[in-house]
Design a protein around this motif. Structure first.
Motif, mmCIF file in Angstrom:
data_model
loop_
_atom_site.group_PDB
_atom_site.id
_atom_site.type_symbol
_atom_site.label_atom_id
_atom_site.label_comp_id
_atom_site.label_asym_id
_atom_site.label_seq_id
_atom_site.Cartn_x
_atom_site.Cartn_y
_atom_site.Cartn_z
ATOM 1 N N LEU A 1 8.229 5.801 0.898
ATOM 2 C CA LEU A 1 6.799 6.027 1.142
ATOM 3 C C LEU A 1 6.293 7.237 0.360
ATOM 4 O O LEU A 1 7.068 8.069 -0.115
ATOM 5 C CB LEU A 1 6.556 6.287 2.634
ATOM 6 C CG LEU A 1 7.076 5.268 3.646
ATOM 7 C CD1 LEU A 1 6.992 5.850 5.050
ATOM 8 C CD2 LEU A 1 6.284 3.979 3.557
ATOM 9 N N THR A 2 4.957 7.320 0.255
ATOM 10 C CA THR A 2 4.289 8.544 -0.172
ATOM 11 C C THR A 2 3.336 8.971 0.933
ATOM 12 O O THR A 2 3.012 8.188 1.828
ATOM 13 C CB THR A 2 3.481 8.339 -1.466
ATOM 14 O OG1 THR A 2 2.552 7.276 -1.247
ATOM 15 C CG2 THR A 2 4.384 7.996 -2.637
ATOM 16 N N ASP A 3 2.874 10.214 0.867
ATOM 17 C CA ASP A 3 1.923 10.705 1.866
ATOM 18 C C ASP A 3 0.488 10.350 1.513
ATOM 19 O O ASP A 3 -0.297 9.950 2.377
ATOM 20 C CB ASP A 3 2.045 12.226 2.019
ATOM 21 C CG ASP A 3 3.281 12.627 2.799
ATOM 22 O OD1 ASP A 3 3.587 11.959 3.802
ATOM 23 O OD2 ASP A 3 3.944 13.599 2.393
ATOM 24 N N GLU A 4 0.124 10.502 0.242
ATOM 25 C CA GLU A 4 -1.276 10.341 -0.116
ATOM 26 C C GLU A 4 -1.481 9.751 -1.512
ATOM 27 O O GLU A 4 -2.549 9.896 -2.098
ATOM 28 C CB GLU A 4 -1.996 11.691 -0.033
ATOM 29 C CG GLU A 4 -1.293 12.815 -0.799
ATOM 30 C CD GLU A 4 -1.975 14.154 -0.630
ATOM 31 O OE1 GLU A 4 -3.197 14.167 -0.394
ATOM 32 O OE2 GLU A 4 -1.280 15.186 -0.737
ATOM 33 N N SER A 5 -0.468 9.086 -2.028
ATOM 34 C CA SER A 5 -0.578 8.513 -3.363
ATOM 35 C C SER A 5 -0.467 7.000 -3.314
ATOM 36 O O SER A 5 0.101 6.427 -2.381
ATOM 37 C CB SER A 5 0.523 9.060 -4.278
ATOM 38 O OG SER A 5 0.418 10.460 -4.391
ATOM 39 N N ILE A 6 -0.999 6.366 -4.337
ATOM 40 C CA ILE A 6 -0.806 4.935 -4.552
ATOM 41 C C ILE A 6 0.139 4.797 -5.736
ATOM 42 O O ILE A 6 0.019 5.522 -6.733
ATOM 43 C CB ILE A 6 -2.147 4.233 -4.840
ATOM 44 C CG1 ILE A 6 -3.161 4.532 -3.731
ATOM 45 C CG2 ILE A 6 -1.957 2.722 -4.960
ATOM 46 C CD1 ILE A 6 -4.565 4.063 -4.058
ATOM 47 N N SER B 1 2.171 6.678 -10.492
ATOM 48 C CA SER B 1 1.601 7.238 -9.268
ATOM 49 C C SER B 1 0.283 7.955 -9.544
ATOM 50 O O SER B 1 0.089 8.533 -10.616
ATOM 51 C CB SER B 1 2.599 8.235 -8.661
ATOM 52 O OG SER B 1 2.040 8.960 -7.589
ATOM 53 N N ASN C 1 0.809 -1.218 0.000
ATOM 54 C CA ASN C 1 0.000 0.000 0.000
ATOM 55 C C ASN C 1 0.844 1.272 0.000
ATOM 56 O O ASN C 1 1.404 1.629 -1.032
ATOM 57 C CB ASN C 1 -0.995 -0.037 1.158
ATOM 58 C CG ASN C 1 -2.030 -1.137 0.978
ATOM 59 O OD1 ASN C 1 -2.353 -1.535 -0.134
ATOM 60 N ND2 ASN C 1 -2.557 -1.653 2.085
ATOM 61 N N GLU C 2 0.955 1.953 1.127
ATOM 62 C CA GLU C 2 1.672 3.233 1.172
ATOM 63 C C GLU C 2 3.176 3.057 0.980
ATOM 64 O O GLU C 2 3.891 4.016 0.681
ATOM 65 C CB GLU C 2 1.398 3.967 2.495
ATOM 66 C CG GLU C 2 2.147 3.442 3.716
ATOM 67 C CD GLU C 2 1.578 2.155 4.300
ATOM 68 O OE1 GLU C 2 2.189 1.605 5.238
ATOM 69 O OE2 GLU C 2 0.511 1.701 3.821
ATOM 70 N N GLU C 3 3.672 1.824 1.146
ATOM 71 C CA GLU C 3 5.085 1.537 0.905
ATOM 72 C C GLU C 3 5.287 1.371 -0.601
ATOM 73 O O GLU C 3 4.643 0.532 -1.227
ATOM 74 C CB GLU C 3 5.495 0.266 1.643
ATOM 75 C CG GLU C 3 5.294 0.345 3.151
ATOM 76 C CD GLU C 3 5.466 -1.008 3.834
ATOM 77 O OE1 GLU C 3 5.660 -1.006 5.065
ATOM 78 O OE2 GLU C 3 5.392 -2.047 3.144
ATOM 79 N N SER D 1 11.499 6.276 4.905
ATOM 80 C CA SER D 1 10.923 6.168 6.245
ATOM 81 C C SER D 1 12.025 6.121 7.295
ATOM 82 O O SER D 1 13.220 6.047 6.987
ATOM 83 C CB SER D 1 10.069 4.902 6.352
ATOM 84 O OG SER D 1 10.895 3.757 6.402
#
Length: 246
Positions: free
Chosen positions: A221-226, A205, A71-73, A214
């Motif tokens: 990581l991202t803050d709010e993207s897939i 993205s 997911n966020e990773e 991290s």
């Protein structure tokens, strides 16, 4: 590296097949309820059986045989006690060596039934890879691959991760060329050569164009993207690209 001899081609194909086989088996085993550590342990046993070594563990002392991101990773996720759930977007990245030759491959996929955007990202990453592959030939500019990737992303209303790139591979896990962008840079005018070995890996993205590292010192990581990735190791030849990790 520049593959020149039959030994080079055979060695690259052998480790490519091993890494591709491990990648496919890990994808098959990824199901709700399994932990990323359990998935990684399967890879460890397969590397040992094949007489090959994990590149992240052997070259960088990474705490796992493979990188498993959820997911966020986005990349370089450390295998651990995280449990896979239905609908997760998982990335499995497998790189290894045998007899002095290296290969690198990765794929993002949705576990079971997920939302449509996750599957779209995976599909677009594959489409972007295929578009770039058409430019992967001796005499082409390296920047043509990135331009193709970015154009596919934009066509689908998506973008690319700009601070994660492809790279040269072959005699080590990271070598010249040190980057293959997923976007066009007119200054990036290096000419691809006959026999050049590259790991080509589009990252597609939903919004953000950069990842950050991290606190564990590894995971991006991202803050709010897939984000979805699709990667293979390729030998460039005049007769067409040879994908060693299929």
């Amino acid at each position: 590296m520049i593959a020149k001899t039959e030994e080079d081609f055979n060695g690259l194909k052998e480790i490519g097949k091993i890494c591709g086989t491990i990648r496919d088996e890990l994808v098959r085993c990824t199901r709700p309820g399994i932990t990323t550590k359990e998935i990684d342990e399967i890879a460890g046993k397969m590397f040992e059986k094949e007489g090959a070594q994990s590149a992240p563990k052997g070259e960088y002392d990474f705490p796992g045989y493979t990188c498993i991101s959820v997911n966020e990773e986005v990349a370089h996720g450390i295998p651990g006690d995280r449990t896979i759930e239905e609908g997760d977007l998982v990335n499995i990245d497998v790189s290894g060596s045998k007899n002095g030759y290296f290969a690198d491959t990765g794929i993002s996929f949705v576990v079971g039934q997920g939302d449509t955007i996750k599957q779209k990202l995976c599909d677009v990453a594959k489409e972007a890879f295929d578009a770039g592959l058409e430019k992967a030939k001796p005499g082409s500019k390296k920047s043509a691959l990135g331009k193709s990737v970015h154009n596919v992303a934009k066509k689908h209303g998506l973008t690319v991760i700009k601070n994660l790139t492809g790279h040269g591979v072959g005699r080590s896990i990271h070598e010249s060329p040190d980057h293959i962008f997923n976007y066009f840079s007119r200054w990036d005018d290096e000419i691809l050569k006959e026999g050049m070995v590259i790991a080509f890996e589009p990252f597609i993205s939903t919004l953000e164009e950069e990842v950050y590292q991290s606190e564990d010192g590894w995971t991006f990581l991202t803050d709010e993207s897939i984000v979805a990735q699709y990667e293979h190791t390729i030998i460039l030849t005049k007769e067409g690209p040879i994908i060693t990790t299929l």
